[in-house]
Design a protein around this motif. Structure first.
Motif, PDB file in Angstrom:
ATOM      1  N   ARG A   1      36.877 -32.303 -13.961  1.00  0.00           N
ATOM      2  CA  ARG A   1      37.961 -32.133 -12.689  1.00  0.00           C
ATOM      3  C   ARG A   1      37.958 -30.149 -12.592  1.00  0.00           C
ATOM      4  O   ARG A   1      38.106 -29.854 -11.381  1.00  0.00           O
ATOM      5  CB  ARG A   1      38.911 -32.591 -12.390  1.00  0.00           C
TER       6      ARG A   1
ATOM      7  N   ASN B   1      46.086 -31.021 -14.530  1.00  0.00           N
ATOM      8  CA  ASN B   1      45.929 -32.536 -14.408  1.00  0.00           C
ATOM      9  C   ASN B   1      45.992 -33.293 -14.988  1.00  0.00           C
ATOM     10  O   ASN B   1      45.951 -34.186 -15.013  1.00  0.00           O
ATOM     11  CB  ASN B   1      44.241 -32.179 -13.920  1.00  0.00           C
TER      12      ASN B   1
ATOM     13  N   ARG C   1      37.223 -28.194  -9.600  1.00  0.00           N
ATOM     14  CA  ARG C   1      38.318 -26.862  -9.305  1.00  0.00           C
ATOM     15  C   ARG C   1      37.246 -25.250  -9.301  1.00  0.00           C
ATOM     16  O   ARG C   1      37.823 -24.723  -8.412  1.00  0.00           O
ATOM     17  CB  ARG C   1      38.991 -27.255  -9.589  1.00  0.00           C
TER      18      ARG C   1
ATOM     19  N   ASN D   1      37.922 -35.085  -7.099  1.00  0.00           N
ATOM     20  CA  ASN D   1      37.470 -34.768  -5.865  1.00  0.00           C
ATOM     21  C   ASN D   1      36.114 -34.857  -5.583  1.00  0.00           C
ATOM     22  O   ASN D   1      35.246 -34.811  -7.007  1.00  0.00           O
ATOM     23  CB  ASN D   1      37.471 -33.364  -6.336  1.00  0.00           C
TER      24      ASN D   1
ATOM     25  N   LYS E   1      43.717 -36.953  -8.672  1.00  0.00           N
ATOM     26  CA  LYS E   1      42.243 -35.814  -8.128  1.00  0.00           C
ATOM     27  C   LYS E   1      41.065 -36.326  -8.582  1.00  0.00           C
ATOM     28  O   LYS E   1      41.383 -35.878  -9.528  1.00  0.00           O
ATOM     29  CB  LYS E   1      43.115 -35.001  -8.040  1.00  0.00           C
TER      30      LYS E   1
ATOM     31  N   GLU F   1      38.802 -42.850  -1.220  1.00  0.00           N
ATOM     32  CA  GLU F   1      40.305 -43.146  -1.642  1.00  0.00           C
ATOM     33  C   GLU F   1      41.723 -43.212  -0.529  1.00  0.00           C
ATOM     34  O   GLU F   1      42.038 -43.889  -0.626  1.00  0.00           O
ATOM     35  CB  GLU F   1      40.571 -41.352  -2.153  1.00  0.00           C
TER      36      GLU F   1
ATOM     37  N   SER G   1      37.831 -44.827  -7.121  1.00  0.00           N
ATOM     38  CA  SER G   1      39.478 -44.793  -5.737  1.00  0.00           C
ATOM     39  C   SER G   1      39.762 -45.923  -5.677  1.00  0.00           C
ATOM     40  O   SER G   1      40.221 -46.860  -5.487  1.00  0.00           O
ATOM     41  CB  SER G   1      39.390 -43.912  -4.728  1.00  0.00           C
TER      42      SER G   1
END
Length: 349
Positions: free
Chosen positions: A136, A185, A140, A8, A6, A14, A40
């Motif tokens: 990440r 993660n 978040r 974001n 992940k 993706e 991605s």
């Protein structure tokens, strides 16, 4: 099969990376992803055994590529995690510049500590993994997953009671610690690292500086879509500031300004003689239009086609979903390719 973690990233491919790679010619062995973003597409190409060269002008995107594309084996160990999260938070660059701008003062002091500690890791690939995981975590904790909100709005949206009253969701993850998100993660990022037995590489530059020195069978172009949510410096430039410990400046050739978008595309297409196949992603909500892009591409090749499919974009933080057509322009370069040696040099930061 290895799995892309992940990330974001607004505009990430993706969901359609497999569809795009399915269109690649069977004789292609090398790919230059010139606007690699969250990587991605590069990751899917690496999984398929292509030798992949990535580039992005944002430094954090270089680190994502260095961690997941160029990196073949380096993982973050328990000892590395202990290094990153050891010590006492202190007042440094993030505290001085971004307290109550994007994060609370104590959170900024934590970021200053982690930035100092990441420098102690014993390889560039590990540092890139750590930067990617901190990114990440920062995303978040940020409402709408982008750094272009004012502080009052951030505080409001991080209030779990307000969020529940307004959206029927508490969004408690905004108030979890950076360390919590990093560790949550960690396994996904470590497990995404693999060796495809190719000399993959990552660059951090304006694409126009690389077109004469990088050559590949395919160049994949996924520039910011002019006229849409495409201010990537505004969305993610804060992470570059965190990495460099200085305030970075918006970059030129950013495809944001409609007045120069056609000129930029024309200039870009005119410099692609190093590549046998050109693939360009765009959509029907952007400028220039499909017909205008076809006109420009036909200036440089008589072998141009465009295929399309529906693609759903979810704008973070909104219920509305907008269905657009995603275009993939495919060009076979009929002109002789320049005989330029591939540049495998490590990107300079």
């Amino acid at each position: 099969m290895f799995k892309y973690p992940k990330v974001n990233y607004i505009g990430n491919k993706e969901k359609i990376a497999q569809w795009i790679c399915d269109q690649f010619p069977k004789d292609a062995e090398t790919l230059f992803d010139a606007f690699s973003g969250g990587c991605s597409l590069s990751y899917e190409a690496k999984c398929r055994g292509l030798e992949v060269y990535t580039n992005d002008i944002l430094e954090i995107n270089y680190h994502i590529a260095n961690a997941l594309i160029k990196n073949n084996k380096s993982l973050l160990t328990k000892e590395d995690i202990d290094i990153i999260f050891s010590g006492k938070p202190f007042e440094g660059f993030m505290f001085d510049n971004y307290s109550e701008v994007y994060f609370f003062p104590e959170e900024c002091k934590e970021l200053d500590l982690y930035r100092k500690n990441i420098e102690k890791l014993d390889s560039e690939e590990k540092k890139s993994l750590a930067f990617s995981l901190i990114r990440r975590a920062m995303v978040r904790k940020m409402p709408y997953s982008r750094f272009n909100l004012n502080w009052d709005k951030i505080v409001q949206l991080r209030d779990e009671e307000y969020s529940y009253e307004k959206y029927k969701r508490r969004r408690a993850y905004h108030n979890q610690s950076f360390k919590f998100h990093f560790l949550k993660n960690l396994d996904d990022y470590n497990n995404a690292v693999f060796n495809n037995n190719k000399e993959n590489n990552a660059y951090n530059d304006d694409v126009f500086n690389l077109l004469d020195t990088v050559s590949a069978d395919i160049i994949y172009l996924d520039p910011p879509y002019t006229g849409t949510m495409n201010n990537y410096f505004g969305f993610y430039g804060l992470v570059d500031d965190f990495i460099t410990s200085k305030k970075t400046k918006p970059f030129e050739n950013n495809f944001i300004n409609k007045k120069i978008a056609v000129e930029l595309f024309d200039n870009l297409f005119s410099k692609l003689s190093n590549f046998k196949y050109w693939y360009l992603s765009y959509n029907n909500s952007s400028y220039p239009s499909k017909d205008e892009l076809l006109y420009l591409l036909n200036k440089y090749s008589d072998n141009v086609q465009v295929i399309e499919r529906k693609h759903v974009y979810k704008i973070t933080g909104k219920e509305k979903k907008e269905t657009n057509k995603e275009y993939l322009f495919i060009v076979k370069n009929e002109l002789p390719q320049k005989n330029i040696k591939k540049n495998y040099a490590t990107a300079e930061l």
